[in-house]
Design an enzyme around this catalytic site. Structure first.
Site, mmCIF file in Angstrom:
data_model
loop_
_atom_site.group_PDB
_atom_site.id
_atom_site.type_symbol
_atom_site.label_atom_id
_atom_site.label_comp_id
_atom_site.label_asym_id
_atom_site.label_seq_id
_atom_site.Cartn_x
_atom_site.Cartn_y
_atom_site.Cartn_z
ATOM 1 N N TYR A 163 34.934 -75.114 76.516
ATOM 2 C CA TYR A 163 36.145 -74.293 76.397
ATOM 3 C C TYR A 163 37.090 -74.558 77.567
ATOM 4 C CZ TYR A 163 38.767 -69.915 75.500
ATOM 5 O OH TYR A 163 39.729 -68.979 75.235
ATOM 6 N N LYS A 167 40.811 -76.182 77.283
ATOM 7 C CA LYS A 167 41.974 -75.417 77.728
ATOM 8 C C LYS A 167 42.718 -76.126 78.857
ATOM 9 C CE LYS A 167 41.776 -71.868 74.941
ATOM 10 N NZ LYS A 167 42.796 -71.755 73.866
#
Length: 330
Positions: A163, A167
């Protein structure tokens, strides 16, 4: 007159949480909205058309214009098709907001290849897939607004290597796209959103809150500083003509306010009139580049600004105030 009258927008991951609030806010500001949501679980599994359909129904009942899309942003063809649907339905695409995301949290030493690829596919590849398709139309129109959700996790969330990497990749893609499309009147910006969503519900802290109160954090958040809808006003502004000069910026939406992040900047340099040797670096590094090194900021970034000295804040009236860092270059 609304800020976005006559605009056409596509919002990915708009069936729930932050995306839902953004889609509704864009419609309230006058935009016609394609509401995309695969309806998958937090892990990206399965599908359900009801979340996107419900948001469309809510917008239409309120007098707005909206159409559903149930495609996956991780699929190149389906992502392209949702952009094409926006253009075919409303004649153009003025705004793309990429919110869609999933979680498969695990420490890096325990993460599988599948867990890595699934998260990167939705967040980062999903941004590329939709931005690529939208940029073609926006370039021809010579106007457009691209807004993507990054995350404070990009700054070093230890249990989210997939993640966090995705991002952080969104930031690089944001800056690249901002530089590439600026001459066509297209802006590209990113937001670190916050709010109690089903992602927060799925954390150990979320389960602890449920055990203590009988309600999930997302249920307790409505109308508070933790309401995911607090992100939407910034998105509406960035999507509008008023933000035509805001490009390549990263914002943190937290509570009832927004923080502008500094662009990457050089802070120290060590050089010589020839190639430095490893032994010289052993001697020189600690007192130059290595002096007082700071740890990666992590997910608590931006949550302590209210503790800054009162003299750094400026009252703007009607309960609004602004802070500027004393170390920002003029």
């Amino acid at each position: 007159m609304g800020l976005l009258d006559g605009k056409a927008a596509l919002v990915t991951g708009a069936g729930r949480g932050i995306g839902r609030g953004i889609a509704i806010a864009l419609a309230e500001a006058g935009a016609k909205v394609v509401v995309n949501d695969l309806g998958a679980s937090l892990a990206g599994e399965g599908g359900d058309q009801r979340p996107a359909a419900h948001v469309v129904e809510e917008i239409v009942k309120a007098g707005g214009a909206a159409a559903p899309n149930f495609g996956s942003v991780a699929d190149f063809a389906e992502a392209t098709a949702m952009v094409e649907q926006t253009v075919e339905t409303y004649g153009r695409i003025d705004v793309l907001v990429h919110v869609a995301g999933i979680l498969r949290d695990r420490m890096v030493f325990n993460m599988t290849e599948a867990e890595w690829e699934a998260v990167v596919a939705v967040h980062l590849k999903g941004m590329f897939n939709t931005v690529r398709a939208a940029s073609i139309a926006m370039r021809e129109q010579r106007s457009g607004r691209i807004i993507s959700m990054s995350s404070v996790s990009a700054l070093g969330a230890p249990g989210q290597p997939n993640y966090a990497a995705a991002k952080a990749g969104i930031l690089g893609l944001t800056w690249s796209t901002a530089n590439a499309l600026a001459k066509y009147g297209v802006t590209t910006n990113a937001i670190f959103p916050s709010g109690a969503t089903r992602m927060v519900d799925a954390t150990p802290r979320g389960r602890e809150v449920f055990e203590q109160t009988g309600k999930w954090p997302s249920q307790l958040a409505a109308g508070t500083e933790r309401d995911p809808d607090n992100v939407a006003p910034l998105v509406v502004y960035l999507a509008s003509d008023a933000a035509r000069d805001v490009n390549g910026q990263v914002f943190h939406s937290f509570g009832y306010g927004y923080t502008l992040l500094a662009q990457a900047q050089a802070i120290r340099r060590l050089e010589a009139d020839r190639r430095l040797t490893p032994d010289e670096l052993v001697t020189l590094f600690p007192s130059t580049l290595g002096r007082s090194l700071k740890e990666p900021p992590g997910t608590l970034f931006g949550k302590s600004l209210h503790e800054r000295p009162a003299g750094e804040w400026r009252e703007l009236g009607q309960g609004v105030r602004a802070w500027q860092s004393p170390w920002e270059e003029a």
